[in-house]
Scaffold this motif. Structure first.
Motif, PDB file in Angstrom:
ATOM      1  N   GLU A   1      -0.519  -1.825  -4.798  1.00 48.55           N
ATOM      2  CA  GLU A   1       0.171  -2.381  -5.962  1.00 48.55           C
ATOM      3  C   GLU A   1       0.630  -3.802  -5.671  1.00 48.55           C
ATOM      4  OE1 GLU A   1       4.702  -0.774  -5.338  1.00 48.55           O
ATOM      5  OE2 GLU A   1       3.313   0.493  -6.451  1.00 48.55           O
TER       6      GLU A   1
ATOM      7  N   GLU B   1      -7.612   1.156   1.832  1.00 47.43           N
ATOM      8  CA  GLU B   1      -7.450   1.750   0.510  1.00 47.43           C
ATOM      9  C   GLU B   1      -7.353   0.664  -0.562  1.00 47.43           C
ATOM     10  OE1 GLU B   1      -7.429   4.290  -2.310  1.00 47.43           O
ATOM     11  OE2 GLU B   1      -7.289   5.168  -0.320  1.00 47.43           O
ATOM     12  N   THR B   2      -7.903   0.924  -1.751  1.00 41.38           N
ATOM     13  CA  THR B   2      -7.745  -0.013  -2.874  1.00 41.38           C
ATOM     14  C   THR B   2      -6.980   0.631  -4.034  1.00 41.38           C
ATOM     15  OG1 THR B   2      -9.869   0.625  -3.838  1.00 41.38           O
ATOM     16  CG2 THR B   2      -9.838  -1.311  -2.389  1.00 41.38           C
ATOM     17  N   LYS B   3      -7.100   1.933  -4.202  1.00 40.75           N
ATOM     18  CA  LYS B   3      -6.469   2.600  -5.348  1.00 40.75           C
ATOM     19  C   LYS B   3      -4.962   2.745  -5.213  1.00 40.75           C
ATOM     20  CE  LYS B   3     -10.594   5.044  -6.633  1.00 40.75           C
ATOM     21  NZ  LYS B   3     -11.274   6.303  -6.839  1.00 40.75           N
ATOM     22  N   GLU B   4      -4.451   2.730  -4.011  1.00 39.31           N
ATOM     23  CA  GLU B   4      -3.013   2.890  -3.790  1.00 39.31           C
ATOM     24  C   GLU B   4      -2.301   1.557  -3.565  1.00 39.31           C
ATOM     25  OE1 GLU B   4      -1.172   5.801  -3.867  1.00 39.31           O
ATOM     26  OE2 GLU B   4      -3.012   6.653  -4.687  1.00 39.31           O
TER      27      GLU B   4
ATOM     28  N   CYS C   1       0.853  -1.186   0.000  1.00 39.91           N
ATOM     29  CA  CYS C   1       0.000   0.000   0.000  1.00 39.91           C
ATOM     30  C   CYS C   1       0.890   1.238   0.000  1.00 39.91           C
ATOM     31  CB  CYS C   1      -0.916   0.001   1.224  1.00 39.91           C
ATOM     32  SG  CYS C   1      -1.996   1.447   1.280  1.00 39.91           S
ATOM     33  N   ARG C   2       0.766   2.043  -1.043  1.00 33.20           N
ATOM     34  CA  ARG C   2       1.573   3.264  -1.141  1.00 33.20           C
ATOM     35  C   ARG C   2       1.092   4.339  -0.173  1.00 33.20           C
ATOM     36  NH1 ARG C   2       1.167   2.084  -7.024  1.00 33.20           N
ATOM     37  NH2 ARG C   2      -0.686   3.372  -6.923  1.00 33.20           N
ATOM     38  N   LYS C   3      -0.164   4.275   0.230  1.00 33.03           N
ATOM     39  CA  LYS C   3      -0.716   5.294   1.131  1.00 33.03           C
ATOM     40  C   LYS C   3      -0.142   5.159   2.545  1.00 33.03           C
ATOM     41  CE  LYS C   3      -5.032   7.221   2.821  1.00 33.03           C
ATOM     42  NZ  LYS C   3      -6.487   7.133   2.779  1.00 33.03           N
ATOM     43  N   CYS C   4      -0.208   3.947   3.094  1.00 35.22           N
ATOM     44  CA  CYS C   4       0.300   3.767   4.471  1.00 35.22           C
ATOM     45  C   CYS C   4       1.669   3.080   4.505  1.00 35.22           C
ATOM     46  CB  CYS C   4      -0.713   3.013   5.327  1.00 35.22           C
ATOM     47  SG  CYS C   4      -1.044   1.346   4.795  1.00 35.22           S
ATOM     48  N   LYS C   5       2.199   2.760   3.325  1.00 38.83           N
ATOM     49  CA  LYS C   5       3.540   2.192   3.183  1.00 38.83           C
ATOM     50  C   LYS C   5       3.714   0.864   3.920  1.00 38.83           C
ATOM     51  CE  LYS C   5       5.752   6.664   2.411  1.00 38.83           C
ATOM     52  NZ  LYS C   5       4.658   7.210   1.737  1.00 38.83           N
TER      53      LYS C   5
ATOM     54  N   CYS D   1      -6.264  -2.641   1.489  1.00 45.61           N
ATOM     55  CA  CYS D   1      -5.194  -2.650   2.478  1.00 45.61           C
ATOM     56  C   CYS D   1      -5.820  -2.934   3.841  1.00 45.61           C
ATOM     57  CB  CYS D   1      -4.490  -1.300   2.494  1.00 45.61           C
ATOM     58  SG  CYS D   1      -3.284  -1.139   3.818  1.00 45.61           S
TER      59      CYS D   1
END
Length: 58
Positions: free
Chosen positions: A41, A36-39, A8-12, A31
């Motif tokens: 990968e 989150e789903t959009k962030e 997850c790029r949002k919460c790393k 996540c």
């Protein structure tokens, strides 16, 4: 069932998800920390297999 690794790029945060191949093709997981789903990968992970090999002795 396969185990997939995501990040997850949002919460790393990295996380894993157990899902069928069909589920994997149809949806992006949420996540578990921030939902989150959009962030999210997909990460490339290693594969471990165990096989047996029978040798033929002539």
């Amino acid at each position: 069932m396969p185990v997939y690794e995501f990040y997850c790029r949002k919460c790393k945060e990295p996380f894993t998800e157990i899902m069928s191949v069909k589920e994997h093709d149809e949806r992006t997981p949420k996540c578990p920390r921030c939902q989150e789903t959009k962030e999210v990968e997909k990460r490339i992970s290693t594969v471990h297999t165990v096989t047996t090999k029978k040798w033929l002795t002539l």
